[in-house]
Design an enzyme around this catalytic site. Structure first.
Site, mmCIF file in Angstrom:
data_model
loop_
_atom_site.group_PDB
_atom_site.id
_atom_site.type_symbol
_atom_site.label_atom_id
_atom_site.label_comp_id
_atom_site.label_asym_id
_atom_site.label_seq_id
_atom_site.Cartn_x
_atom_site.Cartn_y
_atom_site.Cartn_z
ATOM 1 N N ASP A 31 0.849 -1.188 0.000
ATOM 2 C CA ASP A 31 0.000 0.000 0.000
ATOM 3 C C ASP A 31 0.886 1.240 0.000
ATOM 4 O O ASP A 31 1.845 1.310 0.774
ATOM 5 C CB ASP A 31 -0.914 0.002 1.226
ATOM 6 C CG ASP A 31 -2.107 0.929 1.072
ATOM 7 O OD1 ASP A 31 -1.894 2.128 0.822
ATOM 8 O OD2 ASP A 31 -3.259 0.461 1.215
ATOM 9 N N LEU A 33 -0.157 4.095 0.929
ATOM 10 C CA LEU A 33 -0.677 4.909 2.032
ATOM 11 C C LEU A 33 -1.069 6.314 1.585
ATOM 12 O O LEU A 33 -1.153 7.236 2.398
ATOM 13 C CB LEU A 33 0.327 4.982 3.190
ATOM 14 C CG LEU A 33 0.693 3.633 3.832
ATOM 15 C CD1 LEU A 33 1.724 3.827 4.926
ATOM 16 C CD2 LEU A 33 -0.551 2.938 4.385
ATOM 17 N N TYR A 144 -14.108 5.761 -14.060
ATOM 18 C CA TYR A 144 -13.905 4.750 -13.018
ATOM 19 C C TYR A 144 -14.455 3.402 -13.463
ATOM 20 O O TYR A 144 -13.776 2.375 -13.416
ATOM 21 C CB TYR A 144 -14.591 5.204 -11.728
ATOM 22 C CG TYR A 144 -14.565 4.198 -10.617
ATOM 23 C CD1 TYR A 144 -13.436 4.027 -9.820
ATOM 24 C CD2 TYR A 144 -15.696 3.421 -10.335
ATOM 25 C CE1 TYR A 144 -13.419 3.112 -8.785
ATOM 26 C CE2 TYR A 144 -15.687 2.506 -9.303
ATOM 27 C CZ TYR A 144 -14.548 2.352 -8.528
ATOM 28 O OH TYR A 144 -14.538 1.428 -7.512
ATOM 29 N N ILE A 184 -22.407 8.949 3.079
ATOM 30 C CA ILE A 184 -22.543 9.076 4.532
ATOM 31 C C ILE A 184 -21.472 10.003 5.096
ATOM 32 O O ILE A 184 -21.770 10.921 5.882
ATOM 33 C CB ILE A 184 -22.475 7.683 5.195
ATOM 34 C CG1 ILE A 184 -23.708 6.864 4.802
ATOM 35 C CG2 ILE A 184 -22.379 7.806 6.716
ATOM 36 C CD1 ILE A 184 -23.664 5.415 5.263
#
Length: 308
Positions: A31, A33, A144, A184
């Site tokens: 990853d 990050l 995407y 959300i």
């Protein structure tokens, strides 16, 4: 097993790492990050079962980590659908080119199994809802979605060319603890800034299927353990849907707020937004897995986890 998880510090990736560790796997997380959060995996980093390799898939010096691995879970990608219409080059590089580099590293290291997280947006604005895996034509309306569909094709080609096996999962909206983006998170941020008014993109009637992240991980692992085709493609989602306005209602109730809703207008929330989406999960159910949560239950769990 010895498992590689690209994007393992991300939202879904970190929950997958939790599952793999609990199942006894040795896990190497790759990853950069950039969008991943080290706090999501920090509890594993002192374990001899997990090792983090901080690396960008578009660069080198990570490929040697695949030597001796049994399976690659390839979750690393740019998850921002909206941003893909603004910076398509970033999406193409971080999704298509990165996936090709992972497949090449697998081929050279002799790793024969890949799990890939795709998306419902590969279907575009489907005329059949709920939408099955065999739906055509596949006409994504976002960069995407197009990038993910291209990756699916690459993976299929590598599997048939180099005796690999793959599991491709087309997700509904996956939500829950550790998510850093989405409706959300967006609503909570806006309400903290102004609890008296909530801006809602579009007309609020955009209606989609949602599934809580840990239920998603359970479905992924069930399919992997019960399917054995060369290319195994499955929808993962719930069997119902909720509108954006309903999500706002649930969130406001949980926060104890009664703001005025201000709609920006239009039937899309942004360029590339699919206004209506529900996946047909008949194939998943036929295999033996039935989600234990519906969309509304998933939203409530995700809201409470995000507010904690």
């Amino acid at each position: 097993m010895r498992s590689i998880v690209t994007g393992g510090a991300g939202f879904i990736g970190s929950h997958l790492v939790d599952y793999l560790v609990s199942s006894g796997d040795d896990v190497i997380i790759i990853d950069s990050l950039v969008s991943g959060n080290i706090n999501s995996i920090r509890n594993h980093l002192d374990s001899d079962k997990v090792r983090l390799v901080s690396a960008d898939l578009l660069e080198d010096n990570w490929q040697e980590e695949l030597a001796g691995a049994d399976r690659v879970y390839h979750l690393a990608a740019d998850p921002d659908v909206r941003e893909s219409s603004v910076s398509p080059d970033r999406q193409l590089n971080n999704t298509i080119i990165a996936t090709h580099r992972v497949l090449e590293a697998m081929r050279k290291a002799g790793v024969l199994e890949i799990v890939f997280t795709s998306t419902s947006t590969v279907y575009g604005e489907a005329s059949v809802i709920p939408t099955p895996e065999i739906y055509t034509p596949m006409e994504p309306i976002s960069i995407y979605g197009a990038s993910k569909l291209a990756c699916e094709s690459l993976i299929s080609a590598y599997c048939h060319s180099f005796s690999m096996r793959s599991w491709i999962f087309r997700f509904a909206n996956i939500i829950g603890d550790r998510s850093g983006h989405g409706v959300i998170t967006d609503f909570i941020r806006k309400l903290k800034d102004n609890p008296d008014e909530l801006e809602i993109l579009g007309d609020g009637k955009q209606t989609k299927s949602y599934l809580e992240v840990r239920e998603c991980i359970r479905a992924i692992m069930y399919v992997i353990n019960h399917s054995n085709d060369i290319v195994n493609t499955y929808n993962i989602g719930s069997e119902d849907w909720v509108s954006v306005s309903e999500i706002a209602d649930i969130l406001c109730h949980e926060m104890g707020l009664s703001p005025d809703y201000r709609y920006t207008g239009g039937y899309r929330g942004w360029v590339g937004d699919v206004p209506k989406m529900q996946l047909d999960i008949s194939k998943l159910k036929l295999l033996g897995f039935v989600p234990g949560l519906n969309s509304r239950e998933s939203v409530k769990i995700a809201v409470r986890a995000t507010l904690e």
